[in-house]
Design a protein around this motif. Sequence first.
Motif, PDB file in Angstrom:
ATOM      1  N   ASP A  98       0.829  -1.209   0.000  1.00 22.23           N
ATOM      2  CA  ASP A  98       0.000   0.000   0.000  1.00 22.23           C
ATOM      3  C   ASP A  98       0.863   1.258   0.000  1.00 22.23           C
ATOM      4  O   ASP A  98       1.852   1.341   0.733  1.00 22.23           O
ATOM      5  N   ALA A  99       0.447   2.235  -0.781  1.00 21.74           N
ATOM      6  CA  ALA A  99       1.041   3.569  -0.709  1.00 21.74           C
ATOM      7  C   ALA A  99       0.425   4.260   0.504  1.00 21.74           C
ATOM      8  O   ALA A  99      -0.757   4.097   0.791  1.00 21.74           O
ATOM      9  N   VAL A 100       1.240   5.030   1.228  1.00 23.35           N
ATOM     10  CA  VAL A 100       0.806   5.712   2.434  1.00 23.35           C
ATOM     11  C   VAL A 100       1.192   7.180   2.336  1.00 23.35           C
ATOM     12  O   VAL A 100       2.267   7.519   1.840  1.00 23.35           O
ATOM     13  N   SER A 101       0.321   8.039   2.810  1.00 29.14           N
ATOM     14  CA  SER A 101       0.596   9.475   2.931  1.00 29.14           C
ATOM     15  C   SER A 101       0.481   9.801   4.418  1.00 29.14           C
ATOM     16  O   SER A 101      -0.611   9.790   4.975  1.00 29.14           O
ATOM     17  N   LEU A 102       1.615  10.061   5.061  1.00 30.21           N
ATOM     18  CA  LEU A 102       1.660  10.223   6.510  1.00 30.21           C
ATOM     19  C   LEU A 102       1.786  11.697   6.895  1.00 30.21           C
ATOM     20  O   LEU A 102       2.626  12.418   6.356  1.00 30.21           O
ATOM     21  N   SER A 103       0.966  12.118   7.851  1.00 27.82           N
ATOM     22  CA  SER A 103       1.022  13.481   8.379  1.00 27.82           C
ATOM     23  C   SER A 103       1.011  13.422   9.901  1.00 27.82           C
ATOM     24  O   SER A 103       0.524  12.471  10.493  1.00 27.82           O
ATOM     25  N   GLY A 104       1.585  14.457  10.524  1.00 28.28           N
ATOM     26  CA  GLY A 104       1.597  14.562  11.977  1.00 28.28           C
ATOM     27  C   GLY A 104       3.009  14.607  12.520  1.00 28.28           C
ATOM     28  O   GLY A 104       3.957  14.936  11.806  1.00 28.28           O
ATOM     29  N   VAL A 105       3.145  14.257  13.796  1.00 23.67           N
ATOM     30  CA  VAL A 105       4.436  14.274  14.476  1.00 23.67           C
ATOM     31  C   VAL A 105       5.073  12.892  14.380  1.00 23.67           C
ATOM     32  O   VAL A 105       4.420  11.879  14.673  1.00 23.67           O
ATOM     33  N   ILE A 106       6.331  12.866  13.966  1.00 27.90           N
ATOM     34  CA  ILE A 106       7.122  11.636  13.974  1.00 27.90           C
ATOM     35  C   ILE A 106       8.461  11.966  14.627  1.00 27.90           C
ATOM     36  O   ILE A 106       8.785  13.140  14.836  1.00 27.90           O
ATOM     37  N   TYR A 107       9.222  10.939  14.951  1.00 28.57           N
ATOM     38  CA  TYR A 107      10.505  11.129  15.624  1.00 28.57           C
ATOM     39  C   TYR A 107      11.603  10.450  14.826  1.00 28.57           C
ATOM     40  O   TYR A 107      11.350   9.467  14.127  1.00 28.57           O
TER      41      TYR A 107
END
Length: 185
Positions: free
Chosen positions: A23-32
């Motif tokens: 799956d292609a994913v579009s990630l938003s938000g806080v990551i570390y």
Amino acid sequence: MSQPVKLKTPLTDEDVSRLKAGDAVSLSGVIYTGRDAAHKRITQAMAEGREIPFPLEGAVIFYVGPSPAPPGKVIGAAGPTTSYRMDPFAPTLIKNGLKAMIGKGKRNQDVKEAMQKHKAVYLAAIGGAGALVAKAIKEAEVIAYPDLGPEAVRRLVVEDMPLICVNDVNGGDLYQQGKDAYKKA
């Protein structure tokens, strides 16, 4: 190709359970961010009952040591690091709430089993395209281990970071699927 699955952090069991390898994913938000030296320090702190730099519940770790930010940018090139160097530490983090890891390359069996048991996924960023990945990073701040330089732990705010699900919670493995498809051809 279908539309990417849009995810926003922190991630839940339901978020990661709907992903399938490929799956292609579009990630938003806080990551570390964190590489092997940071992982060693984090897991050591956990073993000693000390506080760690960020909450693991629902967290995403990006295996990256970004280059310095050029003028007017929040970060330099941010290409993924080979993930197997974090394999000795990943099962402990997953067991304690980590929901996704971003990197490149295969993971070992212990990591894959921990992902299935505790509902976590492994996502791949485009290797060799650190400038492209950096475009999705809107904020970057060192939050721990500044002595590690580029490998310090950073808190990133990302918007529509393009990723691919490599390992899912059901044992799906995109790298193995690719090999299997080639064998059948």
